[in-house]
Design a protein around this motif. Structure first.
Motif, mmCIF file in Angstrom:
data_model
loop_
_atom_site.group_PDB
_atom_site.id
_atom_site.type_symbol
_atom_site.label_atom_id
_atom_site.label_comp_id
_atom_site.label_asym_id
_atom_site.label_seq_id
_atom_site.Cartn_x
_atom_site.Cartn_y
_atom_site.Cartn_z
ATOM 1 N N SER A 10 58.716 56.550 47.119
ATOM 2 C CA SER A 10 57.477 56.862 47.859
ATOM 3 C C SER A 10 56.218 56.633 47.028
ATOM 4 C CB SER A 10 57.510 58.310 48.358
ATOM 5 O OG SER A 10 58.644 58.535 49.159
ATOM 6 N N VAL A 11 56.164 55.504 46.345
ATOM 7 C CA VAL A 11 55.030 55.210 45.464
ATOM 8 C C VAL A 11 53.844 54.672 46.270
ATOM 9 C CG1 VAL A 11 54.222 53.570 43.710
ATOM 10 C CG2 VAL A 11 56.312 54.893 43.339
ATOM 11 N N GLU A 12 52.659 55.187 45.957
ATOM 12 C CA GLU A 12 51.436 54.720 46.592
ATOM 13 C C GLU A 12 50.363 54.469 45.542
ATOM 14 O OE1 GLU A 12 50.081 57.021 49.875
ATOM 15 O OE2 GLU A 12 52.018 56.956 50.913
ATOM 16 N N LYS A 13 49.508 53.478 45.813
ATOM 17 C CA LYS A 13 48.399 53.162 44.920
ATOM 18 C C LYS A 13 47.233 52.641 45.746
ATOM 19 C CE LYS A 13 46.246 52.450 41.005
ATOM 20 N NZ LYS A 13 45.896 53.565 40.106
ATOM 21 N N ARG A 14 46.052 53.239 45.528
ATOM 22 C CA ARG A 14 44.830 52.786 46.196
ATOM 23 C C ARG A 14 43.711 52.647 45.181
ATOM 24 N NH1 ARG A 14 44.709 53.476 51.881
ATOM 25 N NH2 ARG A 14 46.667 54.321 52.690
ATOM 26 N N TRP A 15 42.766 51.769 45.485
ATOM 27 C CA TRP A 15 41.572 51.613 44.661
ATOM 28 C C TRP A 15 40.353 51.854 45.534
ATOM 29 C CZ3 TRP A 15 45.675 48.183 44.055
ATOM 30 C CH2 TRP A 15 46.273 48.175 42.793
ATOM 31 N N ASN A 16 39.570 52.881 45.201
ATOM 32 C CA ASN A 16 38.380 53.244 45.980
ATOM 33 C C ASN A 16 38.706 53.370 47.471
ATOM 34 O OD1 ASN A 16 36.735 53.096 43.630
ATOM 35 N ND2 ASN A 16 36.606 50.866 43.878
ATOM 36 N N GLY A 17 39.852 53.963 47.730
ATOM 37 C CA GLY A 17 40.260 54.187 49.109
ATOM 38 C C GLY A 17 40.926 52.997 49.770
ATOM 39 N N GLN A 18 40.915 51.831 49.099
ATOM 40 C CA GLN A 18 41.515 50.627 49.664
ATOM 41 C C GLN A 18 43.003 50.562 49.312
ATOM 42 O OE1 GLN A 18 39.759 48.395 51.706
ATOM 43 N NE2 GLN A 18 38.281 50.081 51.563
ATOM 44 N N LEU A 19 43.801 50.162 50.285
ATOM 45 C CA LEU A 19 45.250 50.133 50.119
ATOM 46 C C LEU A 19 45.669 49.109 49.080
ATOM 47 C CD1 LEU A 19 48.112 50.950 51.103
ATOM 48 C CD2 LEU A 19 47.921 49.114 52.790
ATOM 49 N N GLY A 20 46.528 49.553 48.144
ATOM 50 C CA GLY A 20 47.204 48.635 47.230
ATOM 51 C C GLY A 20 48.645 48.514 47.687
ATOM 52 N N VAL A 21 49.389 49.609 47.551
ATOM 53 C CA VAL A 21 50.735 49.707 48.124
ATOM 54 C C VAL A 21 50.912 51.108 48.703
ATOM 55 C CG1 VAL A 21 51.787 47.988 46.606
ATOM 56 C CG2 VAL A 21 51.768 50.388 45.901
ATOM 57 N N GLU A 22 51.778 51.205 49.721
ATOM 58 C CA GLU A 22 51.957 52.483 50.413
ATOM 59 C C GLU A 22 53.428 52.715 50.728
ATOM 60 O OE1 GLU A 22 50.030 54.894 54.211
ATOM 61 O OE2 GLU A 22 49.569 52.783 53.889
ATOM 62 N N ASP A 23 53.918 53.880 50.317
ATOM 63 C CA ASP A 23 55.279 54.318 50.627
ATOM 64 C C ASP A 23 56.332 53.287 50.190
ATOM 65 O OD1 ASP A 23 57.154 56.122 51.535
ATOM 66 O OD2 ASP A 23 57.190 55.301 53.563
ATOM 67 N N ILE A 24 56.225 52.853 48.936
ATOM 68 C CA ILE A 24 57.192 51.894 48.386
ATOM 69 C C ILE A 24 58.390 52.661 47.833
ATOM 70 C CG2 ILE A 24 57.598 50.106 46.646
ATOM 71 C CD1 ILE A 24 55.749 49.216 48.863
#
Length: 343
Positions: A10-24
């Protein structure tokens, strides 16, 4: 079932609110070759950077070899990396580039020499030890990067589009080299690529990504034969699966009450005489490839239909023909969501 060697939860990463990856979420067995596949901006390189420790996830967990490394720096994760740019020192020769990491770690010289000889032999670089990167070809420079990963001795190797700077013929050759090295060394490889040919020909498991999420993960044959969505069906396969609206198909072929789009692979389409078959069309393009011929049709209500036929097939642009296929090869997808429907 044994615990996976690499586990992403369940890895998630965002930059300034912008999606990088979600629920990996991924579970990768030891010794497997996994390809992260997808178009530019889908999140595959971000996923690799999170695994490498070059980025820290906002949430979720990363476990490598049974150890939680979510917050650990790259140097403590026990992995090596091979980059698109080779990342070689231009002022150092081949041997010095390969041994750089071992020298930094102060590995004894006798062990360095032994590992160097083994790595150069495995990568076909023996005899080039004293040459600088500028004096060898692109394929040889990529092999130097591979040799450096080999001498590191880590059980996990991350590769970020390592072949994209090579021409097509050389890519084919180095693909085989990488796969053979991975098998011989028993390494776990996680390989980022936008090239479906690389992913399908090299990987035990393909992870196809779209807009920061995993669209489908499985064996190459699973993605090709049982695509989970129109995105998977259209991305995997060359030419890709063709899609047809239910309205253009003869009555009785489609499922009543379903708002569906139907797909069929090029090799499952066949030509018939004009006036016969399930669909009628006019040939718009013929492409002879030696072992096979591609014949294309621009049919209203479809994404364009291409038939793949073995050997040379002589047909003319502008010629009318019928098209047919076995209903067992027809795939149904929800027209609104794009996801696969039960047959």
């Amino acid at each position: 079932m044994t615990d996976p060697f690499v586990h992403v939860e369940s890895v998630e990463k965002r930059w300034n609110g912008q999606l990088g990856v979600e629920d990996i979420s991924l579970s990768i067995p030891r010794g497997s070759f996994v390809a992260l596949l997808g178009p530019s901006g889908c999140g595959k390189s971000t996923t690799l950077r999170l695994l490498a420790g070059l980025e820290v996830p906002d949430s979720g967990r990363i476990v490598i070899g049974g150890r939680d490394v979510t917050a650990s720096p790259a140097a403590e994760r026990g992995l090596s990396m091979v980059f698109q740019s080779y990342a070689l020192f231009p002022h150092l020769d081949v041997a010095e580039n390969v041994l750089f990491g071992l020298k930094v770690r102060r590995v004894p010289r006798a062990e360095q020499r032994k590992k160097l000889a083994e790595a150069l032999d495995m990568t076909g670089l023996t005899g080039l030890e004293k040459r600088k990167p500028g004096q060898i070809s692109g394929g040889q420079r990529q092999r130097v990067a591979l040799a450096r990963a080999i001498v590191a001795g880590h059980p996990l190797c991350l590769m970020d589009e390592p072949l994209s700077n090579l021409d097509a013929k050389l890519r084919h050759s180095v693909r085989r080299d990488i796969k053979k090295l991975q098998r011989d060394l028993g390494m776990t490889v996680i390989y980022v690529t936008h090239d479906q040919t690389e992913a399908m020909s090299m990987a035990d498991m393909v992870v196809l990504m779209k807009e920061g999420r995993i669209e489908q993960a499985g064996k190459p044959a699973e993605l090709y034969e049982t695509p989970a969505s129109t995105f998977v069906a259209g991305f995997v396969g060359s030419p890709p699966m063709a899609f047809m609206d239910a309205a253009i198909l003869p009555a009785g072929l489609t499922s009543a009450g379903l708002d569906a789009v139907y797909g069929v692979r090029p090799e499952h389409l066949d030509l018939t005489q004009e006036g016969e078959g399930l669909l009628q069309a006019v040939i718009t393009h013929c492409e002879y490839m030696g072992s096979e011929t591609f014949i294309s049709f621009d049919v209203p209500g479809t994404s364009g239909l291409t038939v793949r036929l073995p050997g040379e097939v002589r047909r003319s642009v502008g010629e009318a023909a019928g098209l047919t296929f076995d209903l067992s090869n027809l795939h149904a997808f929800d027209k609104n969501t794009g996801y696969k429907l039960s047959r």
